[in-house]
Design a protein around this motif. Structure first.
Motif, PDB file in Angstrom:
ATOM      1  N   PRO A 174       0.840  -1.214   0.000  1.00 41.04           N
ATOM      2  CA  PRO A 174       0.000   0.000   0.000  1.00 41.04           C
ATOM      3  C   PRO A 174       0.869   1.256   0.000  1.00 41.04           C
ATOM      4  CG  PRO A 174      -0.807  -1.598   1.595  1.00 41.04           C
ATOM      5  CD  PRO A 174       0.514  -2.109   1.130  1.00 41.04           C
ATOM      6  N   TYR A 175       0.383   2.270  -0.645  1.00 37.83           N
ATOM      7  CA  TYR A 175       1.095   3.560  -0.734  1.00 37.83           C
ATOM      8  C   TYR A 175       0.393   4.545   0.192  1.00 37.83           C
ATOM      9  CZ  TYR A 175       3.295   7.692  -2.791  1.00 37.83           C
ATOM     10  OH  TYR A 175       4.000   8.843  -2.994  1.00 37.83           O
ATOM     11  N   VAL A 176       1.172   5.187   1.068  1.00 38.29           N
ATOM     12  CA  VAL A 176       0.615   6.079   2.078  1.00 38.29           C
ATOM     13  C   VAL A 176       0.804   7.532   1.654  1.00 38.29           C
ATOM     14  CG1 VAL A 176       0.692   6.793   4.491  1.00 38.29           C
ATOM     15  CG2 VAL A 176       1.120   4.387   3.880  1.00 38.29           C
ATOM     16  N   VAL A 177      -0.271   8.307   1.776  1.00 41.40           N
ATOM     17  CA  VAL A 177      -0.222   9.745   1.508  1.00 41.40           C
ATOM     18  C   VAL A 177      -0.660  10.473   2.773  1.00 41.40           C
ATOM     19  CG1 VAL A 177      -1.082  11.651   0.098  1.00 41.40           C
ATOM     20  CG2 VAL A 177      -0.756   9.406  -0.929  1.00 41.40           C
ATOM     21  N   GLU A 178       0.261  11.209   3.390  1.00 42.64           N
ATOM     22  CA  GLU A 178      -0.069  11.994   4.570  1.00 42.64           C
ATOM     23  C   GLU A 178      -0.617  13.344   4.099  1.00 42.64           C
ATOM     24  OE1 GLU A 178      -0.169  10.623   7.258  1.00 42.64           O
ATOM     25  OE2 GLU A 178       1.350   9.043   7.365  1.00 42.64           O
ATOM     26  N   LEU A 179      -1.907  13.520   4.155  1.00 44.11           N
ATOM     27  CA  LEU A 179      -2.535  14.715   3.602  1.00 44.11           C
ATOM     28  C   LEU A 179      -2.114  15.988   4.328  1.00 44.11           C
ATOM     29  CD1 LEU A 179      -6.158  13.370   2.935  1.00 44.11           C
ATOM     30  CD2 LEU A 179      -4.353  13.808   1.265  1.00 44.11           C
ATOM     31  N   ASP A 180      -1.788  15.892   5.623  1.00 41.77           N
ATOM     32  CA  ASP A 180      -1.376  17.094   6.349  1.00 41.77           C
ATOM     33  C   ASP A 180       0.026  17.549   5.956  1.00 41.77           C
ATOM     34  OD1 ASP A 180      -0.551  14.647   7.613  1.00 41.77           O
ATOM     35  OD2 ASP A 180       0.176  15.853   9.299  1.00 41.77           O
ATOM     36  N   LEU A 181       0.767  16.689   5.280  1.00 43.29           N
ATOM     37  CA  LEU A 181       2.115  17.040   4.838  1.00 43.29           C
ATOM     38  C   LEU A 181       2.186  17.293   3.341  1.00 43.29           C
ATOM     39  CD1 LEU A 181       4.117  14.363   6.904  1.00 43.29           C
ATOM     40  CD2 LEU A 181       3.519  16.707   7.551  1.00 43.29           C
TER      41      LEU A 181
END
Length: 258
Positions: A174-181
């Motif tokens: 899975p690929y993680v996207v930290e929206l706050d960053l």
């Protein structure tokens, strides 16, 4: 017989008439041969020639302008047509809401809603900013079949990442996207809310469809149905999925049967 006086009068009148005719003819001939008459005729001819030349030039410029406009319009049409991509797929709605990808794409690439920059279809009423956000989302979806949209400080996001990344082995990972960053984090979250109906994080997408949030992952894990759910939604895009601990899916099924 006419008198001599009348004959003289007639002769004098005839002579005067002849002299007048000769004078007029000579004067007209001299006029045509004069410098003034010649220059006037030349000036009139040159004026007519210049007017004709201007008309020809105007017609030529108009033709060139029309040709340039036609060429520019043709180039614009070709550029627009090159951006249109008709892609056949299943009946599931993609994240971007406009394009569906079939099963003949490269395994491990998010199918639903994934579009490259040169495949994006730009709506007439779409702003450049909205197009940029949608393009970024589609590029993210191509990173992996499963995308975890998270926030680094969110406890529910941490719970979902712990389950999917540590408790299970999923390939492609899975690929993680930290929206706050992410520089477009807020706009990406708004677009996800519009396209998936989930406004909060975490938002786990599998082939462009929302699999759920943190509580959903926890429930699927506790009921030991997460592996089956991922295989069901991921199909051939998910090459491998298994529990890292002592609860493989096969053991769970055998226990339930017994």
């Amino acid at each position: 017989m006419p008198s001599q006086r009348r004959m003289r009068l007639i002769a004098v009148l005839a002579l005067i008439t002849i002299i007048v005719i000769v004078y007029i003819s000579r004067g007209a001939h001299q006029t045509h041969g004069s410098d003034f008459y010649t220059k006037t005729q030349q000036a009139l001819q040159e004026s007519q020639f210049q007017e004709a030349a201007k008309q020809r030039d105007a017609d030529g410029v108009g033709s060139r302008l029309k040709a340039a406009e036609d060429q520019a319009k043709k180039a614009a049409d070709e550029k627009y047509d090159s951006k249109k991509v008709a892609i056949e797929g299943d009946d599931q709605k993609g994240v971007a809401g406009r394009v569906k990808l079939g099963g003949d794409k490269v395994p491990g690439v998010a199918a639903q809603g994934g579009r490259s920059r040169d495949q994006a279809i730009v709506k007439e009423d779409e702003t450049p900013e909205a197009h940029e956000v949608e393009t970024e989302l589609n590029l993210i979806l191509k990173k992996s079949p499963m995308i975890i949209f998270s926030k680094s400080y969110c406890p529910y996001s941490k719970k979902a990442k712990h389950i999917l990344l540590e408790k299970y082995r999923i390939l492609p990972e899975p690929y993680v996207v930290e929206l706050d960053l992410h520089p477009l984090g807020e706009k990406l979250q708004a677009l996800l809310a519009k396209s998936t109906g989930r406004r909060t994080v975490p938002n786990i997408l599998l082939l462009g469809k929302s699999l759920g949030g943190g509580d959903d992952m926890e429930e699927l894990d506790e009921t030991e149905t997460l592996v089956a759910k991922i295989k069901e939604m991921g199909g051939s895009r998910i090459t491998e999925v298994e529990h890292r601990g002592a609860r493989p899916e096969t053991s769970h099924r055998q226990a339930r049967r017994s």
